[in-house]
Design a protein around this motif. Structure first.
Motif, mmCIF file in Angstrom:
data_model
loop_
_atom_site.group_PDB
_atom_site.id
_atom_site.type_symbol
_atom_site.label_atom_id
_atom_site.label_comp_id
_atom_site.label_asym_id
_atom_site.label_seq_id
_atom_site.Cartn_x
_atom_site.Cartn_y
_atom_site.Cartn_z
ATOM 1 N N CYS A 126 87.083 -68.852 1.660
ATOM 2 C CA CYS A 126 86.188 -67.736 1.958
ATOM 3 C C CYS A 126 86.937 -66.424 2.109
ATOM 4 C CB CYS A 126 85.385 -68.064 3.215
ATOM 5 S SG CYS A 126 84.141 -66.827 3.612
ATOM 6 N N THR A 127 87.895 -66.391 3.005
ATOM 7 C CA THR A 127 88.656 -65.173 3.291
ATOM 8 C C THR A 127 90.075 -65.331 2.769
ATOM 9 O OG1 THR A 127 87.366 -64.768 5.302
ATOM 10 C CG2 THR A 127 89.488 -63.659 5.122
ATOM 11 N N SER A 172 80.800 -70.685 3.805
ATOM 12 C CA SER A 172 80.126 -69.403 3.930
ATOM 13 C C SER A 172 80.474 -68.366 2.879
ATOM 14 C CB SER A 172 80.418 -68.806 5.319
ATOM 15 O OG SER A 172 81.807 -68.612 5.474
ATOM 16 N N HIS A 173 81.370 -68.672 1.932
ATOM 17 C CA HIS A 173 81.741 -67.641 0.984
ATOM 18 C C HIS A 173 80.679 -67.462 -0.084
ATOM 19 C CE1 HIS A 173 83.184 -71.353 -0.679
ATOM 20 N NE2 HIS A 173 83.680 -70.824 -1.745
ATOM 21 N N CYS A 205 82.165 -63.230 3.072
ATOM 22 C CA CYS A 205 83.136 -63.016 4.151
ATOM 23 C C CYS A 205 83.797 -61.650 4.043
ATOM 24 C CB CYS A 205 84.233 -64.082 4.096
ATOM 25 S SG CYS A 205 83.726 -65.696 4.683
ATOM 26 N N GLN A 249 87.096 -59.319 4.165
ATOM 27 C CA GLN A 249 88.402 -59.572 3.551
ATOM 28 C C GLN A 249 89.462 -58.635 4.140
ATOM 29 O OE1 GLN A 249 88.892 -62.076 1.548
ATOM 30 N NE2 GLN A 249 86.773 -62.646 1.168
#
Length: 275
Positions: free
Chosen positions: A53-54, A3-4, A83, A85
């Motif tokens: 992603c995160t 999902s990033h 995402c 952060q």
């Protein structure tokens, strides 16, 4: 990574649609506007990196500091960043830097007008230059606020698109040139993430290299930890520590009790200057 940027499925579809410390080297030579500025020495990392992603917690980064990875890519900004952060702060950057981690800043800027996926920010032929400049200013400001100093690289994330669509490709190149030139005006090194079948190919094979990024991070998911043996273009391109290679995606790994799904990268390129 799920999902990033795009979903893994979406990235494969888009990819198929698209066609399935030094200051020398060709990578720097491509950055024509650097000559008039006295630049901080480049900070280079050579080894294995990951992107996820995160940004993980400091506890996770401490647990993962086993020597297998030496650098981590972090998403510093961009309207298309996938995402939230919550961990990515100036204090986080300072903490993980003190652990010995090298950081690779990524900025998810405007995406191509012919790209099949939907994104909050897409460029057009008429907005490419202005968007490139405004996004670069934002990228430099975001990196600086995190404690990533002048001379650091920022890698512009460009997802797959149909490079045979000339109007679309021309618009993308206009955006990238504007982003890179503006970034260098802010004394940040220009980098670029893209796919060997499309977005990276557009940069590597462009006949006019003016204001194109000097560091290329290419996505080629062949599971080969190298920046040389599978390099798809001329051997003299992006030399002098100017290459990164994303060679594996969605690798679920556990270290020190912390499980993170990451993309693996072979790295021989600039990293952030912190401290």
């Amino acid at each position: 990574m799920s999902s990033h940027r795009l979903s893994k499925k979406g990235r494969y579809i888009a990819w198929a649609t698209a066609g399935a410390a030094v200051l020398a080297g060709a990578g720097i030579a491509a950055q024509s506007s650097m000559a008039a500025t006295t630049w901080p020495a480049q900070k280079t990392f050579t080894g294995r990196a990951f992107d996820t992603c995160t940004a993980p917690s400091t506890s996770a980064m401490k647990a993962w500091n086993t020597g297998f990875y030496g650098a981590a890519a972090v998403y510093v900004g961009g309207k298309n960043r996938g995402c939230n952060q919550p961990n990515l702060t100036a204090s986080w950057v300072k903490s993980v830097n003190s652990m010995g981690w090298k950081l690779i800043p990524i900025y998810v800027g405007a995406q191509p007008p012919c790209q099949t996926s939907s994104n909050p920010e897409k460029l057009t032929a008429s907005t490419a230059t202005s968007l490139g400049a405004s996004d670069a200013k934002d990228a430099a400001a975001k990196a600086s606020a995190l404690g990533m100093k002048a001379g650091s690289p920022i890698y512009l994330d460009m997802e797959p698109y149909d490079v045979t669509d000339k109007a679309c490709n021309d618009a993308v190149l206009s955006y990238v040139r504007s982003f890179s030139k503006t970034l260098r005006d802010k004394v940040y090194r220009s980098g670029y993430y893209g796919f060997t079948s499309s977005s990276a190919k557009a940069i590597a094979t462009a006949s006019d290299k003016t204001d194109l990024p000097g560091n290329l991070w290419y996505a080629l998911w062949d599971k080969k930890n190298t920046t040389t043996s599978d390099w798809p273009w001329g051997s003299t391109q992006f030399t002098g520590h100017s290459r990164g290679h994303q060679y594996m995606v969605n690798s679920k790994e556990t270290r020190g009790g912390y499980t993170i799904t990451v993309d693996r990268d072979a790295w021989d390129a600039p990293v952030a200057i912190v401290g």
